[in-house]
Structures are given as structure tokens and as C-alpha cells.
Scaffold this motif. Sequence first.
Motif, short mmCIF file in Angstrom:
data_model
loop_
_atom_site.label_atom_id
_atom_site.label_comp_id
_atom_site.label_asym_id
_atom_site.label_seq_id
_atom_site.Cartn_x
_atom_site.Cartn_y
_atom_site.Cartn_z
N ASP A 145 0.82 -1.21 0.00
CA ASP A 145 0.00 0.00 0.00
C ASP A 145 0.86 1.26 0.00
OD1 ASP A 145 -2.31 -1.51 0.00
OD2 ASP A 145 -2.55 -1.45 2.19
N SER A 146 2.07 1.16 0.51
CA SER A 146 2.94 2.34 0.57
C SER A 146 3.52 2.69 -0.80
CB SER A 146 4.09 2.09 1.56
OG SER A 146 4.93 1.05 1.08
N PHE A 147 3.43 1.80 -1.76
CA PHE A 147 3.98 2.03 -3.10
C PHE A 147 2.82 2.45 -4.00
CE2 PHE A 147 6.18 1.03 -7.05
CZ PHE A 147 7.50 1.36 -6.75
N ASP A 148 2.67 3.77 -4.20
CA ASP A 148 1.49 4.32 -4.89
C ASP A 148 1.74 4.61 -6.37
OD1 ASP A 148 2.96 6.68 -4.89
OD2 ASP A 148 1.79 7.62 -3.31
N ALA A 149 0.76 5.25 -7.01
CA ALA A 149 0.83 5.55 -8.44
C ALA A 149 2.03 6.43 -8.79
CB ALA A 149 -0.46 6.22 -8.90
N ASP A 150 2.36 7.40 -7.93
CA ASP A 150 3.52 8.24 -8.19
C ASP A 150 4.81 7.42 -8.16
OD1 ASP A 150 1.98 10.54 -8.50
OD2 ASP A 150 2.17 11.11 -6.38
N ASP A 151 4.90 6.48 -7.21
CA ASP A 151 6.07 5.60 -7.14
C ASP A 151 6.16 4.72 -8.39
OD1 ASP A 151 6.87 6.43 -4.52
OD2 ASP A 151 5.32 5.12 -3.66
N ARG A 152 5.01 4.21 -8.85
CA ARG A 152 5.01 3.37 -10.05
C ARG A 152 5.50 4.15 -11.26
NH1 ARG A 152 -0.03 1.77 -7.76
NH2 ARG A 152 -1.19 2.94 -9.34
N GLU A 153 5.01 5.38 -11.43
CA GLU A 153 5.44 6.22 -12.55
C GLU A 153 6.94 6.53 -12.45
OE1 GLU A 153 3.06 9.64 -13.46
OE2 GLU A 153 1.20 8.53 -13.14
N GLU A 154 7.41 6.81 -11.25
CA GLU A 154 8.84 7.10 -11.05
C GLU A 154 9.69 5.90 -11.47
OE1 GLU A 154 11.99 7.84 -7.39
OE2 GLU A 154 9.86 8.24 -7.04
N TRP A 155 9.27 4.69 -11.09
CA TRP A 155 10.05 3.50 -11.42
C TRP A 155 9.93 3.12 -12.89
CZ3 TRP A 155 13.97 1.00 -9.16
CH2 TRP A 155 14.30 1.42 -7.88
N ILE A 156 8.82 3.42 -13.52
CA ILE A 156 8.74 3.21 -14.98
C ILE A 156 9.78 4.09 -15.65
CG2 ILE A 156 7.34 3.73 -17.02
CD1 ILE A 156 4.94 2.57 -15.55
N GLY A 157 9.94 5.32 -15.16
CA GLY A 157 10.92 6.23 -15.72
C GLY A 157 12.37 5.80 -15.51
N LYS A 158 12.59 4.86 -14.59
CA LYS A 158 13.95 4.37 -14.34
C LYS A 158 14.35 3.25 -15.30
CE LYS A 158 13.94 5.84 -9.56
NZ LYS A 158 14.46 5.62 -8.24
N PHE A 159 13.39 2.69 -16.05
CA PHE A 159 13.75 1.71 -17.08
C PHE A 159 14.53 2.45 -18.17
CE2 PHE A 159 10.34 -0.67 -15.14
CZ PHE A 159 10.55 -2.00 -15.47
N ASP A 160 15.36 1.75 -18.90
CA ASP A 160 16.03 2.34 -20.06
C ASP A 160 15.05 2.26 -21.23
OD1 ASP A 160 17.61 3.16 -22.17
OD2 ASP A 160 19.06 1.51 -22.00
N LEU A 161 14.13 3.20 -21.27
CA LEU A 161 13.06 3.18 -22.26
C LEU A 161 13.57 3.48 -23.66
CD1 LEU A 161 10.38 5.01 -20.09
CD2 LEU A 161 10.63 2.54 -20.45
N GLN A 162 14.53 4.39 -23.77
CA GLN A 162 15.08 4.69 -25.09
C GLN A 162 15.82 3.49 -25.67
OE1 GLN A 162 14.19 7.36 -26.84
NE2 GLN A 162 12.94 7.85 -25.06
N GLY A 163 16.58 2.81 -24.82
CA GLY A 163 17.27 1.60 -25.26
C GLY A 163 16.28 0.52 -25.67
#
Length: 168
Positions: A145-163
Motif C-alpha cells: 500500500d505504501s507504493f502508490d501511483a507516483d512511485d510506479r510512474e517514477e520506477w517506470i521512468g527508471k527503465f532504459d526506455l530509449q534503449g
Amino acid sequence: MNFKRFPKLLIAFTLALSLFVSACTGTTSAPPQGNPSVSSPAQPVATQKPVSGGSFNQFFPKSEDEYKVVFAQEKTGFAEAKLNENGQNVAMLSINDVANNPSAATKYQSSSKTIDGFPAVSQGTTSTAILVANRYQVKVQSRSDSFDADDREEWIGKFDLQGLSKLK
């Protein structure tokens, strides 16, 4: 009966029958609709072979501070890792190749939200996902429950999406 005409009639009948049968096979010489090498946004090419799950690992976020990324599963077209905070599983991170399942990408077509320029959707109250290069679904699912939508978006941004967007 005139048997001298029989071979000519047989040939004519066989020719006519072969033309009829070939016309009924349904093949067409028309060019395919659209260009499969060019896909519009959120419409993946559905004829490509999914990539191996192991090839996704390099695009996952790296462990940092109290967060540890622990790979959990790999199979063709899919890889998943646990995100642990101080030893507690708080989220699941995954990449899924939707090349052979274009219906999985349809939910992104009407998305008005983006993360790092990629169409994003919320899936229920615990999952956030984006579609990269019209082919790869990157998803973060909360396990705490402590890991919310903002945390999910932040961690998606940590993937190497361009690669990931360049992976073929």
C-alpha cells in the motif's frame, strides 16, 4: 457416337475444370493492405517473433539505496523482477513483448496520459503501464500500500526506455 472428338472434348473439359477450381481457391494477387514495416502509434506489428525474455534484463532499473531489483522470471517475450525495499517486496516490474498479441496494445490507443513520451494507462488501482515502440509493455505493479501511483510512474521512468525502444 463420334469417338474421334472424345480426346478434344476431354482436354476442353479438363481445362475448363482446372480453371474453375483455380478460380475458387480464393487467392488474390492484390497487394497487402498497409505497410507492415510502418505502424501507427499504439498499433504493434503483429507478425514479428517475440524477443527472448533475457534480452530485456539490461533495460530494467538498477538497484539503488534501499531498493533491490531481483529478477524473478524470464520466458519468450517476457521478463519480470521484484522490487524489494529493505527486504520487503513493494512492487513487480515487467516487460512484455506484445508483437503477437496486438489486442494487448489497444488500450493505449485512446490514452491521453504519457510517461516519458510513451502512452500510459492505469490498470486498476495497483498497476501502471506504458507501451514502448508500439511493441513493449513496461509495467509496474504495487505489492504494498505504501507504493502508490507516483512511485510506479517514477520506477517506470527508471527503465532504459530509449534503449528498449531500439530493441528489434
